[in-house]
Design a protein around this motif. Structure first.
Motif, mmCIF file in Angstrom:
data_model
loop_
_atom_site.group_PDB
_atom_site.id
_atom_site.type_symbol
_atom_site.label_atom_id
_atom_site.label_comp_id
_atom_site.label_asym_id
_atom_site.label_seq_id
_atom_site.Cartn_x
_atom_site.Cartn_y
_atom_site.Cartn_z
ATOM 1 N N ALA A 121 -28.665 -1.629 5.739
ATOM 2 C CA ALA A 121 -27.435 -2.149 6.324
ATOM 3 C C ALA A 121 -26.348 -1.090 6.162
ATOM 4 C CB ALA A 121 -27.036 -3.447 5.625
ATOM 5 N N ALA A 122 -25.517 -0.954 7.187
ATOM 6 C CA ALA A 122 -24.554 0.144 7.226
ATOM 7 C C ALA A 122 -23.567 0.064 6.064
ATOM 8 C CB ALA A 122 -23.799 0.103 8.555
ATOM 9 N N ARG A 123 -23.385 1.200 5.381
ATOM 10 C CA ARG A 123 -22.431 1.297 4.274
ATOM 11 C C ARG A 123 -21.011 1.287 4.829
ATOM 12 N NH1 ARG A 123 -19.581 5.445 1.800
ATOM 13 N NH2 ARG A 123 -19.304 5.286 -0.453
ATOM 14 N N GLY A 124 -20.092 0.656 4.108
ATOM 15 C CA GLY A 124 -18.706 0.614 4.521
ATOM 16 C C GLY A 124 -18.050 1.982 4.434
ATOM 17 N N CYS A 154 -17.163 -11.218 4.313
ATOM 18 C CA CYS A 154 -16.776 -12.516 4.864
ATOM 19 C C CYS A 154 -17.201 -13.632 3.911
ATOM 20 C CB CYS A 154 -17.410 -12.724 6.240
ATOM 21 S SG CYS A 154 -17.085 -14.355 6.960
ATOM 22 N N GLY A 155 -16.237 -14.461 3.501
ATOM 23 C CA GLY A 155 -16.554 -15.544 2.577
ATOM 24 C C GLY A 155 -17.293 -16.692 3.236
ATOM 25 N N SER A 156 -17.145 -16.841 4.539
ATOM 26 C CA SER A 156 -17.789 -17.949 5.235
ATOM 27 C C SER A 156 -19.304 -17.782 5.297
ATOM 28 C CB SER A 156 -17.215 -18.079 6.646
ATOM 29 O OG SER A 156 -17.843 -19.111 7.366
ATOM 30 N N CYS A 157 -19.749 -16.545 5.499
ATOM 31 C CA CYS A 157 -21.196 -16.305 5.629
ATOM 32 C C CYS A 157 -21.752 -15.479 4.478
ATOM 33 C CB CYS A 157 -21.501 -15.618 6.958
ATOM 34 S SG CYS A 157 -20.800 -13.961 7.111
ATOM 35 N N ASN A 158 -20.914 -15.225 3.456
ATOM 36 C CA ASN A 158 -21.330 -14.411 2.305
ATOM 37 C C ASN A 158 -21.778 -13.016 2.706
ATOM 38 O OD1 ASN A 158 -20.884 -16.537 0.435
ATOM 39 N ND2 ASN A 158 -22.871 -17.423 0.956
ATOM 40 N N GLY A 214 -20.092 -9.748 9.345
ATOM 41 C CA GLY A 214 -20.266 -9.917 7.912
ATOM 42 C C GLY A 214 -19.050 -9.492 7.108
ATOM 43 N N ARG A 215 -17.938 -9.150 7.769
ATOM 44 C CA ARG A 215 -16.723 -8.728 7.066
ATOM 45 C C ARG A 215 -15.489 -9.089 7.894
ATOM 46 N NH1 ARG A 215 -17.301 -2.101 7.698
ATOM 47 N NH2 ARG A 215 -17.026 -2.020 9.952
ATOM 48 N N ALA A 239 -14.891 3.501 -7.156
ATOM 49 C CA ALA A 239 -16.191 3.261 -6.529
ATOM 50 C C ALA A 239 -16.316 1.808 -6.081
ATOM 51 C CB ALA A 239 -17.320 3.608 -7.500
ATOM 52 N N GLY A 240 -16.799 1.624 -4.851
ATOM 53 C CA GLY A 240 -17.054 0.289 -4.327
ATOM 54 C C GLY A 240 -15.821 -0.489 -3.919
ATOM 55 N N GLU A 241 -14.650 0.156 -3.921
ATOM 56 C CA GLU A 241 -13.415 -0.539 -3.547
ATOM 57 C C GLU A 241 -12.960 -0.171 -2.134
ATOM 58 O OE1 GLU A 241 -12.231 -2.904 -5.044
ATOM 59 O OE2 GLU A 241 -12.929 -2.756 -7.106
ATOM 60 N N GLY A 242 -13.842 0.458 -1.367
ATOM 61 C CA GLY A 242 -13.520 0.806 0.004
ATOM 62 C C GLY A 242 -13.840 -0.330 0.946
ATOM 63 N N GLU A 243 -14.117 0.010 2.184
ATOM 64 C CA GLU A 243 -14.393 -0.994 3.205
ATOM 65 C C GLU A 243 -15.758 -1.625 2.978
ATOM 66 O OE1 GLU A 243 -14.616 0.196 7.465
ATOM 67 O OE2 GLU A 243 -12.686 -0.807 7.532
ATOM 68 N N ALA A 244 -15.859 -2.921 3.223
ATOM 69 C CA ALA A 244 -17.136 -3.621 3.080
ATOM 70 C C ALA A 244 -18.117 -3.142 4.149
ATOM 71 C CB ALA A 244 -16.929 -5.122 3.190
ATOM 72 N N GLY A 245 -19.407 -3.138 3.792
ATOM 73 C CA GLY A 245 -20.429 -2.723 4.742
ATOM 74 C C GLY A 245 -20.723 -3.808 5.767
ATOM 75 N N MET A 246 -21.338 -3.400 6.863
ATOM 76 C CA MET A 246 -21.715 -4.370 7.900
ATOM 77 C C MET A 246 -22.896 -5.201 7.423
ATOM 78 S SD MET A 246 -19.866 -4.121 10.746
ATOM 79 C CE MET A 246 -20.936 -4.588 12.114
ATOM 80 N N ARG A 247 -22.800 -6.500 7.627
ATOM 81 C CA ARG A 247 -23.895 -7.437 7.353
ATOM 82 C C ARG A 247 -24.458 -7.270 5.942
ATOM 83 N NH1 ARG A 247 -27.366 -7.280 13.010
ATOM 84 N NH2 ARG A 247 -25.610 -7.708 14.409
ATOM 85 N N GLY A 248 -23.572 -7.267 4.972
ATOM 86 C CA GLY A 248 -24.011 -7.208 3.588
ATOM 87 C C GLY A 248 -24.295 -5.808 3.081
ATOM 88 N N GLY A 249 -23.963 -4.787 3.862
ATOM 89 C CA GLY A 249 -24.178 -3.418 3.405
ATOM 90 C C GLY A 249 -23.253 -3.080 2.243
#
Length: 382
Positions: A121-124, A154-158, A214-215, A239-249
């Motif tokens: 899944a694509a990294r943010g 996205c909190g609705s679909c986790n 997913g975001r 680390a990990g505080e950037g943009e969320a990945g697509m579809r859980g990435g």
């Protein structure tokens, strides 16, 4: 022509393990590759197909068991042991070659075997945040809260992109592989699956909140630790505080770039500080002590030698900036700026005239200098 024993074709024993059989097949595939047998390509292809037929049977536990019991007869006369139409090797040639193709070239293609063909899944994306701090904060360090606009899970679909957080379904085009293969002559060509874009999964019912991404966009509040000694251009990675990945990435990273604001008193050069201190004409001439401010908010006493001139520097050791991620501290350099008095009273002017007269009488060199200048102008007139 009678077929050769499959174990003999691959040069392995009957008790060989699956890894040994696979290794032997890879060796044969390399040996009979057409690029290595340009002078006898037809015979090499026949040898390869023979090895392929043997591998198609021996790599499959059920087919291997049937072959060990009945030999070649297990796949002749409709006994059913060959699966996919009975006879091994012909119908599954592309599949077998694809196995060895993955092993031989998977690392170069970024795969790593059949299971590794699917893309992650694509990294943010990484984000940049410019943060301005004062010189005092750069000296002492601080904890600062910042607001970062970014895409978050996205909190609705986790973060799955599917309505209600349901798991995406396996892509029917590539069967979850993320890639599709097509036979082109002797070779098998592998491409990214056009249906799932290489993810191996598709979303049947996209989330209504994020539209299947997913975001969603949202401002986040983060606490940032600014270490003492930072300067303009210092980069802090979260680390990990950037943009969320697509579809859980996985999330990207957040990079905070520091900009230290200019100070009204101090100028900085690395770990050293510089400042100009005004000194009265009398203090500069007679000498004395003055108090100067320091970056830590305190004050230090400095002795001014008698007869000091504008531009003279004095150093206060360890009164500069701390070294970032290191030991020690810089120095503070004080530059004297002798002030000329203004708005003098009559008495002050009288005293200065007396001082000037006394200075001329006690300075024969100055009198000689003016006589030389007068002689030069007289010569120019004549």
């Amino acid at each position: 022509m009678a077929k050769r024993d499959f174990y003999e074709v691959l040069d392995v024993s009957k008790g060989a393990s699956a890894d040994e059989i696979k290794k032997a097949y890879r060796k044969k595939a390399k040996e009979f590759h057409p690029d290595r047998n340009a002078d006898n390509a037809e015979a090499a292809e026949a040898k390869f197909k023979e090895a392929n037929e043997a591998y198609e049977v021996l790599k499959d536990a059920e087919k291997k068991a049937a072959y060990d019991r009945y030999g070649h007869a297990a796949f002749e006369g409709g006994m059913g042991g060959g699966g996919r139409g009975g006879h091994p090797g012909q119908g599954d040639f592309a599949s077998a070659f694809s196995d060895v193709f993955d092993d031989l070239f998977g690392d170069f293609m970024g795969g790593g075997g059949r299971g590794g063909g699917r893309q992650r899944a694509a990294r943010g994306s990484d984000l940049r945040y410019n943060l301005r701090v004062s010189l005092e904060d750069a000296y002492s360090g601080l904890q600062k809260s910042i607001q970062v606009p970014a895409s978050v899970s996205c909190g609705s679909c986790n973060g799955t992109g599917a309505e209600g957080g349901a798991e995406p379904s396996t892509c029917p085009t590539c069967s979850g592989m993320g890639k599709v293969r097509a036979q082109q002559g002797f070779f098998t060509v592998e491409r990214t699956c056009p249906t799932c874009s290489g993810l191996g999964k598709i979303i049947q019912n996209p989330c209504k909140v994020c539209g299947g991404a997913g975001r969603v966009e949202k401002d986040r509040s983060l606490m940032v630790n600014i270490p003492s000694g930072v300067e303009t251009g210092t980069r802090i990675r979260l680390a990990g505080e950037g943009e969320a990945g697509m579809r859980g990435g996985p999330n990207g990273d957040l990079y905070i770039f520091i900009d230290v604001a200019k100070h009204e008193i101090f100028e900085r050069d690395g770990v050293n500080l510089f400042c100009r201190v005004p000194v009265s004409m009398a203090s500069a001439a007679l000498g004395g002590d003055i108090e100067v401010p320091t970056i830590d908010g305190g004050r230090s006493r400095v002795k001014i030698p008698a007869g000091s001139q504008s531009g003279r520097q004095m150093r206060l050791r360890s009164k500069g900036m701390p070294a970032l991620r290191g030991a020690g501290q810089g120095d503070m350099f004080i530059e004297i700026a002798v002030e000329t008095p203004v708005n003098l009273t009559s008495r002050q002017k009288e005293l200065l005239r007396e001082f000037e007269k006394e200075s001329e009488e006690n300075n024969p060199e100055k009198d000689s200098f003016f006589k030389s200048v007068k002689g030069f102008w007289d010569s120019m007139k004549s």
